[in-house]
Scaffold this active site. Sequence first.
Site, short mmCIF file in Angstrom:
data_model
loop_
_atom_site.label_atom_id
_atom_site.label_comp_id
_atom_site.label_asym_id
_atom_site.label_seq_id
_atom_site.Cartn_x
_atom_site.Cartn_y
_atom_site.Cartn_z
N LYS A 191 -7.42 -18.06 -47.12
CA LYS A 191 -7.66 -19.47 -47.57
C LYS A 191 -9.50 -19.48 -46.88
O LYS A 191 -9.45 -18.53 -46.31
CB LYS A 191 -7.56 -20.26 -46.39
CG LYS A 191 -7.81 -20.54 -44.88
CD LYS A 191 -6.45 -20.85 -43.98
CE LYS A 191 -6.51 -20.66 -43.08
NZ LYS A 191 -5.81 -21.41 -41.59
N ARG A 240 -0.21 -31.95 -35.98
CA ARG A 240 -1.27 -31.92 -36.78
C ARG A 240 -0.63 -32.32 -37.85
O ARG A 240 -0.81 -32.89 -38.66
CB ARG A 240 -1.53 -30.87 -36.37
CG ARG A 240 -3.13 -30.70 -37.34
CD ARG A 240 -3.60 -29.25 -37.02
NE ARG A 240 -3.32 -28.27 -37.96
CZ ARG A 240 -3.02 -27.16 -37.94
NH1 ARG A 240 -4.36 -26.73 -37.74
NH2 ARG A 240 -2.68 -25.36 -38.26
N TYR A 272 -38.41 -21.91 -30.84
CA TYR A 272 -38.92 -22.85 -30.90
C TYR A 272 -37.72 -23.81 -29.54
O TYR A 272 -37.58 -22.32 -29.02
CB TYR A 272 -37.64 -23.72 -32.27
CG TYR A 272 -38.01 -23.75 -32.96
CD1 TYR A 272 -39.05 -24.39 -33.64
CD2 TYR A 272 -37.40 -23.25 -34.03
CE1 TYR A 272 -39.62 -24.53 -35.11
CE2 TYR A 272 -37.85 -23.37 -35.45
CZ TYR A 272 -39.06 -24.15 -35.67
OH TYR A 272 -39.10 -24.26 -37.27
N MET A 296 -33.98 -21.13 -38.83
CA MET A 296 -33.19 -21.30 -39.73
C MET A 296 -33.54 -19.64 -40.56
O MET A 296 -31.86 -19.52 -41.04
CB MET A 296 -33.44 -22.01 -40.99
CG MET A 296 -32.67 -22.16 -41.82
SD MET A 296 -33.12 -23.66 -43.31
CE MET A 296 -33.70 -25.62 -42.16
C1 LIG Z 1 -4.95 -20.73 -41.14
C2 LIG Z 1 -3.08 -20.55 -41.05
C3 LIG Z 1 -2.53 -19.02 -40.98
C4 LIG Z 1 -3.58 -17.63 -40.07
O1 LIG Z 1 -4.04 -18.10 -38.64
P1 LIG Z 1 -4.86 -16.77 -38.07
O2 LIG Z 1 -4.98 -17.46 -36.22
O3 LIG Z 1 -6.03 -16.80 -38.68
O4 LIG Z 1 -4.10 -15.18 -38.46
C5 LIG Z 1 -1.32 -19.14 -40.34
N1 LIG Z 1 -0.45 -20.36 -40.68
C6 LIG Z 1 -0.92 -21.48 -41.25
C7 LIG Z 1 -0.33 -22.54 -41.29
C8 LIG Z 1 -2.34 -21.70 -41.33
O5 LIG Z 1 -2.99 -22.59 -41.71
#
Ligand SMILES: *Cc1c(COP(=O)(O)O)cnc(C)c1O
Length: 358
Positions: A35, A131, A255, A303
């Site tokens: 993802k 969640r 800065y 930046m």
């Molecule tokens: C992103 C995600 C993972 C992977 O988690 P990591 O900590 O990056 O290994 C696994 N399960 C779900 C549901 C996620 O959203």
Amino acid sequence: MSRKVRADIHLDAIVHNYRLACAQAPEAKAVAIVKADAYGHGAVRVAQSLAAEAPAFGVACIEEALVLRSAGLTQPIVLLEGCFDAEELPVVSREGFWPAVHSEHQLAALERAVLPVPVPVWLKVDTGMHRLGFAPDAVAAAVARLRACAAVSDILLMTHFARADEPEQAMTEMQLARFNQVAEGLGLAASLSNSAAVMAWPEAHRQWLRPGIMLYGATPFERAQPVADQLQAGMTLSSEIIAVRDVPAGEAVGYGAAFVCDQPRRIGTVAMGYGDGYPRHARVGTPVIVAGQRTSLAGRVSMDMLTVDLTDLPHADVGSRVELWGRQLPVAEVARWSDTIAYTLLTGLTSRVPRCYD
Ligand SMILES: *Cc1c(COP(=O)(O)O)cnc(C)c1O
């Protein structure tokens, strides 16, 4: 001459890390989580490099899954948040995606759906993260409804840990106990383990692992961990020194004049800034590798540029390579200096940084 910022993506390291995840649970299969554009590494290239061994990929949403399909990847793709809209279901069915089902509205949409091919679903159980997912006492009824559903071919139970990266914390054991109680007697395959659980919680392995961050070589743990210590960096972010100057004692750099030279210092300016995704909140002292040697940030990140202390690196000069994180400097270490986690640094790299694949 062009700006020398680049992110080298080490696909061989990502394959090594995937194998390391699989080796923790030889009986299980591992969904490679790609993802957020494979945590900034490029989802298509990463998925292609894992295509020969990963039986499935995992993404957040159907748009990310369709990118992988367009690139010719044929594995099932888990949609970790499931469908956002019932209109996605025919696409899910046609394309071979496996949606999570985490709420009543997704379950009801499946009950109403008429699909060309029934879909396997990953039913999410809320064991304490609070969640997404069905409460433990609602799971049996949800399973019964899914079993009666013509649009559903198979059911897997999944849950997600809130504190698996803290091996001494009892919360994971509590979540595991809740999950086991729910799963008992249902006879369904299960998926519980993110990277931290893959590495530190063998009792959570079950049929499907879900490693994400570990594929990219970043540890989710605060401290050394025997498996995490074998990970290889998936990305090296680098640039070059574009200017060097001698700054007298008492003068400030950058800065806010936030870094005042306590003695005469040699300051290098690096073409890299928060416009590239380097964290603006990286503190003075954050490690940086210049020409293979460790030094540190001097002054605030801008930046397009940042400044480093070259006082003890007399050979460093305009054109010297600078590694911001990667093979010589773990991204998790830079994250700690920036009061964040490796996940945000990797996913926050901007499109201005060319990804170069080796
Ligand atoms: C992103 C995600 C993972 C992977 O988690 P990591 O900590 O990056 O290994 C696994 N399960 C779900 C549901 C996620 O959203």
